[in-house]
Design a protein around this motif. Sequence first.
Motif, short mmCIF file in Angstrom:
data_model
loop_
_atom_site.label_atom_id
_atom_site.label_comp_id
_atom_site.label_asym_id
_atom_site.label_seq_id
_atom_site.Cartn_x
_atom_site.Cartn_y
_atom_site.Cartn_z
N SER A 83 5.24 4.76 -7.91
CA SER A 83 4.04 3.96 -7.61
C SER A 83 3.17 4.73 -6.64
O SER A 83 3.59 5.04 -5.53
CB SER A 83 4.42 2.60 -7.02
N SER A 84 1.95 5.04 -7.06
CA SER A 84 1.02 5.74 -6.17
C SER A 84 0.63 4.83 -5.01
O SER A 84 0.49 5.29 -3.87
CB SER A 84 -0.23 6.18 -6.93
N PHE A 85 0.46 3.53 -5.29
CA PHE A 85 0.05 2.58 -4.25
C PHE A 85 1.10 2.49 -3.16
O PHE A 85 0.78 2.44 -1.97
CB PHE A 85 -0.18 1.21 -4.90
N ARG A 86 2.37 2.50 -3.53
CA ARG A 86 3.46 2.37 -2.55
C ARG A 86 4.06 3.71 -2.15
O ARG A 86 5.03 3.76 -1.39
CB ARG A 86 4.56 1.45 -3.09
N ASP A 87 3.50 4.81 -2.68
CA ASP A 87 4.03 6.16 -2.42
C ASP A 87 5.53 6.22 -2.72
O ASP A 87 6.31 6.84 -1.99
CB ASP A 87 3.78 6.57 -0.96
N SER A 88 5.94 5.56 -3.80
CA SER A 88 7.36 5.53 -4.14
C SER A 88 7.65 6.46 -5.31
O SER A 88 6.77 6.79 -6.11
CB SER A 88 7.80 4.11 -4.49
N ALA A 89 8.89 6.88 -5.38
CA ALA A 89 9.41 7.69 -6.48
C ALA A 89 10.91 7.43 -6.54
O ALA A 89 11.52 7.10 -5.52
CB ALA A 89 9.12 9.17 -6.27
N PRO A 90 11.53 7.54 -7.70
CA PRO A 90 12.98 7.27 -7.80
C PRO A 90 13.78 8.08 -6.78
O PRO A 90 13.60 9.30 -6.65
CB PRO A 90 13.30 7.69 -9.24
N GLY A 91 14.61 7.38 -6.02
CA GLY A 91 15.46 8.03 -5.03
C GLY A 91 14.93 7.97 -3.61
O GLY A 91 15.69 8.17 -2.66
N LYS A 92 13.62 7.70 -3.43
CA LYS A 92 13.06 7.69 -2.08
C LYS A 92 13.57 6.49 -1.30
O LYS A 92 13.85 5.42 -1.85
CB LYS A 92 11.53 7.66 -2.11
N ILE A 93 13.66 6.68 0.01
CA ILE A 93 14.14 5.64 0.92
C ILE A 93 12.96 4.97 1.60
O ILE A 93 11.95 5.61 1.93
CB ILE A 93 15.12 6.25 1.94
N LEU A 94 13.11 3.68 1.83
CA LEU A 94 12.05 2.82 2.37
C LEU A 94 11.51 3.35 3.70
O LEU A 94 12.26 3.72 4.59
CB LEU A 94 12.63 1.42 2.58
N HIS A 95 10.18 3.31 3.82
CA HIS A 95 9.54 3.59 5.10
C HIS A 95 9.40 2.31 5.92
O HIS A 95 9.77 2.28 7.09
CB HIS A 95 8.16 4.21 4.88
N GLU A 96 8.85 1.26 5.31
CA GLU A 96 8.75 -0.03 6.00
C GLU A 96 8.59 -1.15 4.98
O GLU A 96 8.17 -0.92 3.84
CB GLU A 96 7.59 -0.05 7.00
N ALA A 97 8.93 -2.35 5.41
CA ALA A 97 8.78 -3.54 4.57
C ALA A 97 8.09 -4.63 5.37
O ALA A 97 8.47 -4.90 6.51
CB ALA A 97 10.13 -4.03 4.06
N GLU A 99 -3.11 -6.30 -0.47
CA GLU A 99 -4.24 -5.81 0.32
C GLU A 99 -3.83 -4.58 1.13
O GLU A 99 -4.68 -3.76 1.51
CB GLU A 99 -4.74 -6.91 1.26
N VAL A 100 -2.57 -4.47 1.45
CA VAL A 100 -1.98 -3.28 2.07
C VAL A 100 -0.73 -2.93 1.26
O VAL A 100 -0.13 -3.81 0.63
CB VAL A 100 -1.61 -3.52 3.55
N PRO A 101 -0.33 -1.68 1.24
CA PRO A 101 0.80 -1.28 0.39
C PRO A 101 2.17 -1.48 1.02
O PRO A 101 3.18 -1.04 0.46
CB PRO A 101 0.54 0.21 0.18
N PHE A 102 2.23 -2.18 2.16
CA PHE A 102 3.44 -2.13 2.97
C PHE A 102 4.46 -3.23 2.69
O PHE A 102 5.37 -3.43 3.47
CB PHE A 102 3.05 -2.14 4.46
N GLY A 103 4.29 -3.97 1.57
CA GLY A 103 5.33 -4.92 1.20
C GLY A 103 6.67 -4.20 1.12
O GLY A 103 7.64 -4.57 1.79
N ARG A 104 6.73 -3.19 0.31
CA ARG A 104 7.77 -2.17 0.36
C ARG A 104 7.06 -0.84 0.19
O ARG A 104 6.57 -0.53 -0.90
CB ARG A 104 8.83 -2.36 -0.72
N TYR A 105 7.03 -0.07 1.26
CA TYR A 105 6.27 1.17 1.27
C TYR A 105 7.21 2.34 1.52
O TYR A 105 8.09 2.27 2.37
CB TYR A 105 5.18 1.10 2.35
N TYR A 106 6.98 3.42 0.76
CA TYR A 106 7.90 4.56 0.78
C TYR A 106 7.23 5.85 1.24
O TYR A 106 7.75 6.94 1.01
CB TYR A 106 8.50 4.75 -0.62
N GLY A 107 6.09 5.73 1.93
CA GLY A 107 5.34 6.90 2.35
C GLY A 107 5.84 7.53 3.64
O GLY A 107 5.07 7.73 4.58
N GLY A 108 7.13 7.84 3.68
CA GLY A 108 7.71 8.61 4.77
C GLY A 108 8.42 9.80 4.17
O GLY A 108 9.41 9.63 3.45
#
Length: 719
Positions: free
Chosen positions: A332-346, A356-365
């Motif tokens: 997901s480009s919106f959540r910066d996620s990819a298979p195997g990535k670990i959560l940045h914040e929820a 409105e913000v991508p941080f419901g489950r966000y993986y941009g770390g």
Amino acid sequence: MQDPALAPQAHFEAAGERERSAPERLFTLKDGDVFLVCDAFGDVHGVADGMFHNDTRLLSRLTLHLDSGPPALLSSAVGRDNVVFTANATNHPLAPLGAVDTPEGVVHLERKRLIWQGRMFEHIRCMNYGQTRATLLLDFRFDADFKDMFEVRGQARAQRGRRHPPAVGRRGVRFEYEGLDGAKRQCVIAFSEAPSRIDANAASIRMELEPGRPKDLYLEIGPEDAPPPSEQRYRQACLLARAAMRRRLRRGGRVRSSARLFNAWLDKSRADLALLTTDLPSGPYPYAGIPWFSTTFGRDAIITAWQLLWLDPGLAKGVLTYLAETQAGEHSSFRDSAPGKILHEARRGEMAAQGEVPFGRYYGGVDTTCLFVALATAYMERTGDRAFLDQIWPALLAATGWMDSFADSDPLGLIRYEREADTGLLNQGWKDSHDSIFHADGRQPEGPIALVEVQGYAYAAYCGMARLAAQRLDRERAESCRRRAEQIRAAVESRFWMPDVGYYGIALDGEGDLCRVKASNAGHLLFVGLPSPDRAQAVMRTLLGSEFANGWGLRTLAGDQPRYNPMSYHNGSVWPHDTALCVIGFRRYGGADAVPRLLSALFEVAVHFDMRLPELFCGFPRRPGEPPVAYPVACLPQAWAAASVFGILQACLGLQVDGWRQELHVRSPRLPWGISELRLENLPISGRRLDLVFRDAGGRVMVLPGRNEEQGVPLITHT
């Protein structure tokens, strides 16, 4: 952590409010997913304070005046166990009763407050120490704005949900808000006795105070209706909240010293960690910090758990379990996620639910996945927990699979980041403010960016996975992980090292050009053991020099670098956890004598902040007789800052647990400055509990068995 970029914590004079001419001290309470921030009077003003539940501010205003005027504050504090807030105040001259005034300072007002199971419980006691009867009018003002945490932090919204008219009852008021996400949120304010006057935002209660006789009032605030407030309900909530806190404080081992003030720091740090830790279905999880980050953050929890691993491995197990359960399974480009990535914040607020913000489950770390694998290997080697290794092995394989993907796109095999949507974080390491990564000439680097410390975390992850794979007799995977670790190590040494400076640059940009900036990031390489010994010594000398070491800790950016600003979030401030990771690295490379010195510096910082280490503080140099300078919107308490004392203390003692062999190793122990004896009590090792005593013996440190008879663990000392 992103810079909150908020208005200062001071609440200045508003209509009918007390005048405040300086930043005000705030107090925090928390239980589960509810926390409250108030001022020293116990009041809430709706700036950076309030009562929050799941990233939504329920209570945005609560003030108490005596006869339409503010009381005079005597004292305020949160108890040692972080359960009960108490404010003591007295009256200014009260309104005339007939022809006689009630004199100043004869009515004592005590407010006691706690959070338990989603509700605030408050006990207000008034005592008349005068010689005649006093009539006291308690004036309450209250409101509930239901703002999302990101709104409180300053983010504007094009549209909000619908606030229903407040429902005013005989003993309280119910506020209700229907969000754009369809969720109905409530804030119910209730009094133990009916006010003489009550409307949508105010209530007044008249008290007749006989000399020497107290009068009590109980107040509750929560997200739903409940039985009327009472002494019994308050006492029961207090007992249950204290019992729950005691259970959290008893987890893991305990450290005691010969110095009372040092013990106070240890106790407050453990109490803060217990306050921030929420018991999720997956196990205990330390929320990052109050107020801005009271939720699950991956990186923060991993670093916190790693620093406490030697004392309380159960916390790391809870963190790893939750992060394995929330591991990304899709792109997901919106959540910066990819298979195997670990959560940045929820986040669980309305804006996250609405997208409105991508941080419901966000993986941009970019670092969290590597840190997850590295912590997992450290946990296994601390505990020898083979059953848990089997449980999370699929998550570890998925995480390293994501890390392996960089070898296909980067000839150096480096772990890189570049946000895929403008709504995500521009910088995705731990220094994630917009201006924290740059070239020596001040230019912003183009992505994808490879941060130096992230390569260190990846190196540690691959080295650890190689050892775990060998434990599972998977020789092919073990060899593959060793090769990747070596590839990354060689790339760091060849591409990040600045021989003319004797230090590592902060990052490589997308063109392969080095950002020749001296930042504390390079110190994390020592934490994981990547550099060669001679380069590690050079890094250590630089970090201990005056451009980094300001007398209170280590700056995030050297004082002679572009963009250096000691008041900035990441470019010259001091972060205790950052200092701690560097210091642990010093011990790894023979810098044991520097460890007590920096532990002492952080202890003195804690003394100035009421025995707490803040998230960060300003990087101004230490001056004789002057305290460290606070960063105005730092979280306090903050989990990885509170854990820093324990990470550095382990480095001081030179203590390491080998969970596979069930052995305890102590190498050339040091004691903190001014400490003649330090005791470890109930240190968990392979189902047993161990006590140890470290005692000064004329400049040498002796290691002795403690009182616990359930020892049975080989102790191996190395000089």
